[in-house]
Scaffold this motif. Structure first.
Motif, PDB file in Angstrom:
ATOM      1  N   LYS A  94     -88.557 -16.063  55.724  1.00 50.03           N
ATOM      2  CA  LYS A  94     -88.847 -15.203  56.872  1.00 50.03           C
ATOM      3  C   LYS A  94     -90.301 -14.747  56.766  1.00 50.03           C
ATOM      4  O   LYS A  94     -90.871 -14.687  55.673  1.00 50.03           O
ATOM      5  N   SER A  95     -90.901 -14.428  57.909  1.00 49.27           N
ATOM      6  CA  SER A  95     -92.318 -14.080  57.906  1.00 49.27           C
ATOM      7  C   SER A  95     -92.591 -12.840  58.742  1.00 49.27           C
ATOM      8  O   SER A  95     -91.771 -12.429  59.571  1.00 49.27           O
ATOM      9  N   SER A  96     -93.752 -12.263  58.502  1.00 46.25           N
ATOM     10  CA  SER A  96     -94.183 -11.093  59.257  1.00 46.25           C
ATOM     11  C   SER A  96     -95.700 -11.155  59.440  1.00 46.25           C
ATOM     12  O   SER A  96     -96.420 -11.647  58.567  1.00 46.25           O
ATOM     13  N   ILE A  97     -96.159 -10.649  60.569  1.00 50.11           N
ATOM     14  CA  ILE A  97     -97.590 -10.454  60.784  1.00 50.11           C
ATOM     15  C   ILE A  97     -97.985  -9.156  60.085  1.00 50.11           C
ATOM     16  O   ILE A  97     -97.263  -8.152  60.161  1.00 50.11           O
ATOM     17  N   VAL A  98     -99.119  -9.155  59.392  1.00 47.83           N
ATOM     18  CA  VAL A  98     -99.635  -7.965  58.717  1.00 47.83           C
ATOM     19  C   VAL A  98    -100.974  -7.618  59.363  1.00 47.83           C
ATOM     20  O   VAL A  98    -101.885  -8.451  59.385  1.00 47.83           O
ATOM     21  N   GLU A  99    -101.075  -6.415  59.885  1.00 51.57           N
ATOM     22  CA  GLU A  99    -102.317  -5.999  60.535  1.00 51.57           C
ATOM     23  C   GLU A  99    -103.021  -4.934  59.718  1.00 51.57           C
ATOM     24  O   GLU A  99    -102.418  -3.980  59.244  1.00 51.57           O
ATOM     25  N   LYS A 100    -104.344  -5.139  59.567  1.00 56.05           N
ATOM     26  CA  LYS A 100    -105.179  -4.160  58.864  1.00 56.05           C
ATOM     27  C   LYS A 100    -106.581  -4.199  59.466  1.00 56.05           C
ATOM     28  O   LYS A 100    -107.234  -5.251  59.473  1.00 56.05           O
ATOM     29  N   ASP A 101    -107.029  -3.054  59.957  1.00 57.41           N
ATOM     30  CA  ASP A 101    -108.383  -2.946  60.509  1.00 57.41           C
ATOM     31  C   ASP A 101    -108.661  -4.051  61.526  1.00 57.41           C
ATOM     32  O   ASP A 101    -109.694  -4.745  61.461  1.00 57.41           O
ATOM     33  N   GLN A 102    -107.716  -4.270  62.417  1.00 57.04           N
ATOM     34  CA  GLN A 102    -107.838  -5.253  63.510  1.00 57.04           C
ATOM     35  C   GLN A 102    -107.879  -6.703  63.013  1.00 57.04           C
ATOM     36  O   GLN A 102    -108.186  -7.610  63.780  1.00 57.04           O
ATOM     37  N   LYS A 103    -107.557  -6.889  61.750  1.00 58.30           N
ATOM     38  CA  LYS A 103    -107.452  -8.250  61.209  1.00 58.30           C
ATOM     39  C   LYS A 103    -105.975  -8.572  61.013  1.00 58.30           C
ATOM     40  O   LYS A 103    -105.170  -7.689  60.688  1.00 58.30           O
ATOM     41  N   PHE A 143    -103.047 -10.885  59.080  1.00 54.87           N
ATOM     42  CA  PHE A 143    -102.662 -11.732  57.958  1.00 54.87           C
ATOM     43  C   PHE A 143    -101.176 -12.056  58.105  1.00 54.87           C
ATOM     44  O   PHE A 143    -100.494 -11.510  58.971  1.00 54.87           O
ATOM     45  N   GLY A 144    -100.707 -12.935  57.258  1.00 55.33           N
ATOM     46  CA  GLY A 144     -99.292 -13.298  57.313  1.00 55.33           C
ATOM     47  C   GLY A 144     -98.645 -13.185  55.947  1.00 55.33           C
ATOM     48  O   GLY A 144     -99.309 -13.348  54.912  1.00 55.33           O
ATOM     49  N   ILE A 145     -97.349 -12.891  55.934  1.00 63.73           N
ATOM     50  CA  ILE A 145     -96.579 -12.900  54.687  1.00 63.73           C
ATOM     51  C   ILE A 145     -95.290 -13.666  54.928  1.00 63.73           C
ATOM     52  O   ILE A 145     -94.621 -13.464  55.951  1.00 63.73           O
ATOM     53  N   ILE A 146     -94.989 -14.578  54.020  1.00 64.06           N
ATOM     54  CA  ILE A 146     -93.733 -15.325  54.069  1.00 64.06           C
ATOM     55  C   ILE A 146     -92.937 -14.978  52.818  1.00 64.06           C
ATOM     56  O   ILE A 146     -93.434 -15.134  51.700  1.00 64.06           O
ATOM     57  N   ASN A 147     -91.738 -14.490  53.030  1.00 64.49           N
ATOM     58  CA  ASN A 147     -90.848 -14.179  51.908  1.00 64.49           C
ATOM     59  C   ASN A 147     -89.877 -15.337  51.721  1.00 64.49           C
ATOM     60  O   ASN A 147     -89.227 -15.771  52.667  1.00 64.49           O
ATOM     61  N   LEU A 148     -89.804 -15.854  50.495  1.00 60.20           N
ATOM     62  CA  LEU A 148     -88.897 -16.970  50.206  1.00 60.20           C
ATOM     63  C   LEU A 148     -88.011 -16.595  49.019  1.00 60.20           C
ATOM     64  O   LEU A 148     -88.442 -16.650  47.873  1.00 60.20           O
ATOM     65  N   PRO A 149     -86.742 -16.219  49.272  1.00 60.21           N
ATOM     66  CA  PRO A 149     -85.841 -15.816  48.186  1.00 60.21           C
ATOM     67  C   PRO A 149     -85.406 -16.965  47.282  1.00 60.21           C
ATOM     68  O   PRO A 149     -85.117 -16.768  46.107  1.00 60.21           O
ATOM     69  N   ARG A 150     -85.309 -18.211  47.849  1.00 67.30           N
ATOM     70  CA  ARG A 150     -84.875 -19.361  47.057  1.00 67.30           C
ATOM     71  C   ARG A 150     -85.482 -20.643  47.638  1.00 67.30           C
ATOM     72  O   ARG A 150     -85.834 -20.698  48.808  1.00 67.30           O
ATOM     73  N   LEU A 184    -101.045  -0.519  56.013  1.00 68.67           N
ATOM     74  CA  LEU A 184    -100.772  -1.818  56.625  1.00 68.67           C
ATOM     75  C   LEU A 184     -99.663  -1.686  57.665  1.00 68.67           C
ATOM     76  O   LEU A 184     -98.738  -0.881  57.508  1.00 68.67           O
ATOM     77  N   THR A 185     -99.754  -2.490  58.702  1.00 63.51           N
ATOM     78  CA  THR A 185     -98.724  -2.503  59.751  1.00 63.51           C
ATOM     79  C   THR A 185     -98.044  -3.867  59.764  1.00 63.51           C
ATOM     80  O   THR A 185     -98.712  -4.900  59.800  1.00 63.51           O
ATOM     81  N   PHE A 186     -96.730  -3.858  59.732  1.00 60.55           N
ATOM     82  CA  PHE A 186     -95.955  -5.107  59.713  1.00 60.55           C
ATOM     83  C   PHE A 186     -95.128  -5.202  60.997  1.00 60.55           C
ATOM     84  O   PHE A 186     -94.647  -4.191  61.510  1.00 60.55           O
ATOM     85  N   GLY A 187     -94.967  -6.417  61.474  1.00 64.36           N
ATOM     86  CA  GLY A 187     -94.193  -6.583  62.692  1.00 64.36           C
ATOM     87  C   GLY A 187     -93.716  -8.011  62.888  1.00 64.36           C
ATOM     88  O   GLY A 187     -94.146  -8.932  62.179  1.00 64.36           O
ATOM     89  N   TRP A 213     -87.037  -4.467  56.249  1.00 61.25           N
ATOM     90  CA  TRP A 213     -87.979  -5.256  55.452  1.00 61.25           C
ATOM     91  C   TRP A 213     -89.409  -4.768  55.677  1.00 61.25           C
ATOM     92  O   TRP A 213     -90.170  -4.575  54.723  1.00 61.25           O
ATOM     93  N   TYR A 214     -89.778  -4.518  56.947  1.00 57.82           N
ATOM     94  CA  TYR A 214     -91.128  -4.048  57.256  1.00 57.82           C
ATOM     95  C   TYR A 214     -91.398  -2.699  56.573  1.00 57.82           C
ATOM     96  O   TYR A 214     -92.498  -2.471  56.052  1.00 57.82           O
ATOM     97  N   LYS A 215     -90.390  -1.834  56.590  1.00 56.37           N
ATOM     98  CA  LYS A 215     -90.556  -0.512  55.964  1.00 56.37           C
ATOM     99  C   LYS A 215     -90.787  -0.663  54.461  1.00 56.37           C
ATOM    100  O   LYS A 215     -91.639   0.029  53.879  1.00 56.37           O
ATOM    101  N   SER A 216     -90.025  -1.567  53.843  1.00 56.12           N
ATOM    102  CA  SER A 216     -90.190  -1.817  52.410  1.00 56.12           C
ATOM    103  C   SER A 216     -91.581  -2.373  52.111  1.00 56.12           C
ATOM    104  O   SER A 216     -92.241  -1.954  51.150  1.00 56.12           O
TER     105      SER A 216
END
Length: 715
Positions: free
Chosen positions: A361-370, A372-379, A655-658, A681-684
């Motif tokens: 699963k993935s989320s957009i990460v926003e910081k200072d109008q930039k 980034f992306g995060i992909i979580n892979l449990p297995r 950081l802002t996740f969405g 997940w975003y809150k964590s």
């Protein structure tokens, strides 16, 4: 790649089948009552012929097996006497000879004596619990089993049971006392129970619990169950990931792979009599509750409609799971022992846990109008029957494309707590980040090394990359992190080292290896057939992958991972593969240096490190007072010491996740609580200092890349 792996599997299976055929291993060799002898014959031969590093069945093996078996069946020495041990000890150097002759005399002698001692124990614990415990008496109980010796007399045995049961009952006493005190605070007219009444009720609770343990677990054990345990100690002498699955165990194993779990969403393992949490299913009830953690021990289980909990310490894992599992919507209260030794009750509402929750699963990460992306892979999951339809590499590639379409400038691949999975899948996934080249080297049983390569010249993501790991990142996760580190393709951030599992196992149905089998199901054997190596020639076995940026975590000072296991295969090295490091980074080493400098002055990480040291100090404490006032005083002291670490969970990043656009559309017609799961997940993530530092590193890498581009244009 999959064809090659299947080919290796078929070659090994063919070798074993031919070997068995040449030895005429048939079930007609033994009468039905001696099915156990056939099982010993089959298993010892498979291990000698097929294990990656078979050990010699000699006197040294016998001695180690003897000690391990005694530890397995009577870890707290509350059944056998010193005289029993001395009688058993005469077999200490004969077990190897018995195995070669398919002789199970040692098992029979110990098993028969164990059944006798169990019957005596039933009488002993009832006698002990029929008398009040004196909680004003100054005495202690040591929980370190290694310090215990076998008792000589019945009186000494009763005293051992008395102390163990008094220690177990002490927490019941405290629970009831606190309930009474709370009732009094709410209603001053409430008449509290007397100390004698509380003591009696606490003792009765322990008696009910241990009755259930003996009646529902111990008495329910069949000879096959006991013999399966015996066989498992034999095979575990080869390495910690080789294990025997009895027919019932194989059934449970197959069911576990079916794709749906109902209960709290945790994978459990039995370790020295305790039921330990080894994995939380992402998105499941336990994961969502944030109350249960990996390495927690489950001591007791209470159903919502029952007054008293059931003690599951020492219980078969299959029986313990029956108490923990339950219908969707029902509540279960678990008494857990945290890694710091503190004991607490937590309540979790059961639910149906789809294995799909463990997908990428993935989320957009926003910081200072930039962005980034995060992909979580449990297995590193895969469906070998429909590889192209379901595998982690395919899903991660899809998430990368989605993140790129939304303007991602850097990517975090989160492999924390990822215990591994499919070898072909990790090879394919690593290829998403490089043009082409070797990913991992593999040595199989009786075969020269092979280099598994990415042959697809396309690259899904060529921008800044960070891989997050911790001590529980194992196997395929370590292959991925090691490859990215060797290529200098990604900055590895996390624990001092990963788990350190550098071996590969295969599961074989033993029934396929015996002709004319009329003795019934023999079960299956999982055993180590391969060892893998980094492309630089090193192994992750024991050593794991050392992070480029080492951050403290809750396990920093605790022995965890492959090194902590019994009989791990050794670390070794082979020649390196032919590869070229990634040449598209500018400022790679500088980004690592800056990160390490930042971490030295990070208050949150300092607090996490202090907490890890405190947890370690609590683990090292094994001596506990059986005086209630002293016991209570220690509990209150622990709570007070723990208060200063509450700030860890209060931490928040900027950081802002969405969700990505495609998920926003799914939320509109959501029937599976997907939005709620994602928001949790975003809150964590928003409180995660490790993710925060990963973003800093991505910024540094991107800035360096931008400077390089400008310099290129000017030239």
């Amino acid at each position: 790649m999959i064809d090659m792996m299947k080919k290796n599997l078929k070659v090994l299976l063919l070798v074993l089948l031919l070997a068995f055929a040449s030895c005429s291993f048939t079930s007609k060799s033994f009468d039905d009552p001696d099915k156990d002898k056939l099982l010993i014959q089959v298993i010892t031969y498979v291990l000698q012929q097929g294990h990656f590093d078979p050990i010699k069945l000699n006197d040294e093996f016998s001695k180690e097996f003897f000690d391990d078996y005694m530890e397995r069946i009577d870890p707290v020495k509350r059944y056998f006497y010193e005289s029993d041990y001395k009688e058993f000890e005469k077999y200490k150097t004969d077990i190897d000879d018995q195995l070669r002759a398919y002789d199970i005399t040692f098992f029979n002698v110990v098993h028969e004596r164990m059944l006798e001692r169990i019957e005596e124990a039933k009488s002993t614990y009832k006698t002990v619990l029929s008398q009040p415990f004196d909680y004003t008496k100054d005495e202690t109980f040591d929980t370190d089993n290694d310090k215990m010796i076998f008792v000589k007399t019945k009186k000494q045995m009763e005293e051992r049971w008395r102390k163990q049961l008094k220690f177990s009952t002490l927490s019941n006493y405290d629970d009831i006392y606190e309930q009474e005190r709370s009732a009094k605070e709410k209603d001053p007219s409430y008449v509290m129970k007397t100390d004698a009444e509380i003591e009696k009720e606490a003792r009765e609770t322990t008696l009910r619990s241990i009755d259930i343990y003996f009646n529902d677990s111990i008495d329910d054990l069949t000879r096959e169950d006991w013999f399966s345990s015996y066989v498992n100690v034999i095979v575990e002498e080869f390495d910690p990931h080789t294990y025997y699955l009895a027919p019932k165990g194989k059934e449970d194993f197959d069911q576990q792979m079916s794709g749906k779990l109902e209960g709290i969403g945790a994978r459990l393992q039995k370790r020295l009599g305790y039921i330990k949490v080894v994995e939380l299913i992402s998105g499941g009830p336990a994961w969502r509750s944030q109350l249960l953690e990996v390495e927690d021990l489950i001591l007791k289980v209470k159903q919502e409609n029952e007054q008293f909990p059931v003690d599951i310490v020492g219980m078969r894992i299959s029986d313990a799971i029956k108490y923990i599992k339950g219908p969707k919507g029902t509540k279960v209260t678990l008494t857990i022992k945290k890694v710091d030794g503190t004991i607490k009750d937590i309540t979790i509402t059961r639910d149906i846990v789809e294995i799909g929750e463990t997908y990428a699963k993935s989320s957009i990460v926003e910081k200072d109008q930039k962005k980034f992306g995060i992909i979580n892979l449990p297995r590193f999951y895969v469906d070998f029957k429909e590889y192209k339809k379901l595998n982690a590499a395919k899903d991660v590639k899809k998430e990368i494309e989605r993140l790129k379409s939304e303007g991602m400038q850097g990517l975090i691949l989160d492999l924390r707590n990822n215990g591994g999975g499919s070898l072909p899948t990790v090879v394919e996934m690593a290829g998403l980040f490089i043009k082409e080249g070797p990913i991992v080297q593999v040595r199989s049983t009786g075969a020269p090394k092979e280099t598994l390569e990415d042959t697809d010249r396309s690259i899904s993501w060529d921008g800044p990359l960070v891989v997050l790991v911790n001590e529980l990142s194992a196997s395929a996760s370590e292959i991925m992190a090691a490859a990215m580190q060797d290529y200098k393709r990604a900055v590895i951030i996390g624990s001092k080292q990963t788990y350190g599992k550098g071996t590969v196992q295969n599961v074989y149905n033993l029934n396929n290896l015996v002709r004319n089998n009329t003795n019934g199901d023999l079960g299956a054997l999982a055993f180590t057939t391969q060892k893998y190596y980094r492309i630089n020639g090193g192994s992750v076995q024991l050593e794991g992958v050392k992070s480029d940026v080492k951050l403290p975590g809750r396990f920093s000072f605790i022995d965890i991972g492959e090194k902590e296991k019994d009989n791990p295969l050794p670390y070794d090295e082979i020649g390196s593969a032919n590869y070229e490091v990634w040449n598209k980074y500018f400022g790679y080493e500088e980004a690592i240096r800056k990160s390490n400098m930042r971490m030295k002055h990070n208050f949150q990480l300092k607090l996490i490190e202090d907490n890890a040291k405190w947890v370690k100090s609590k683990i090292d404490e094994t001596l506990f007072s059986l005086n209630y006032k002293e016991y209570k005083k220690q509990l209150e002291l622990n709570d007070k010491e723990a208060e200063r670490f509450e700030a860890i969970s209060d931490y928040t990043t900027n950081l802002t996740f969405g969700p990505l656009e495609y998920e926003k559309k799914l939320f509109e017609k959501d029937t599976t609580n997907l939005q709620e799961k994602r928001e949790r997940w975003y809150k964590s993530l928003s409180k995660d200092v490790y993710v925060e530092e990963a973003i800093h590193v991505l910024e540094d890498l991107k800035t360096a890349a931008d400077i390089k581009k400008v310099a290129k244009v000017k030239n």
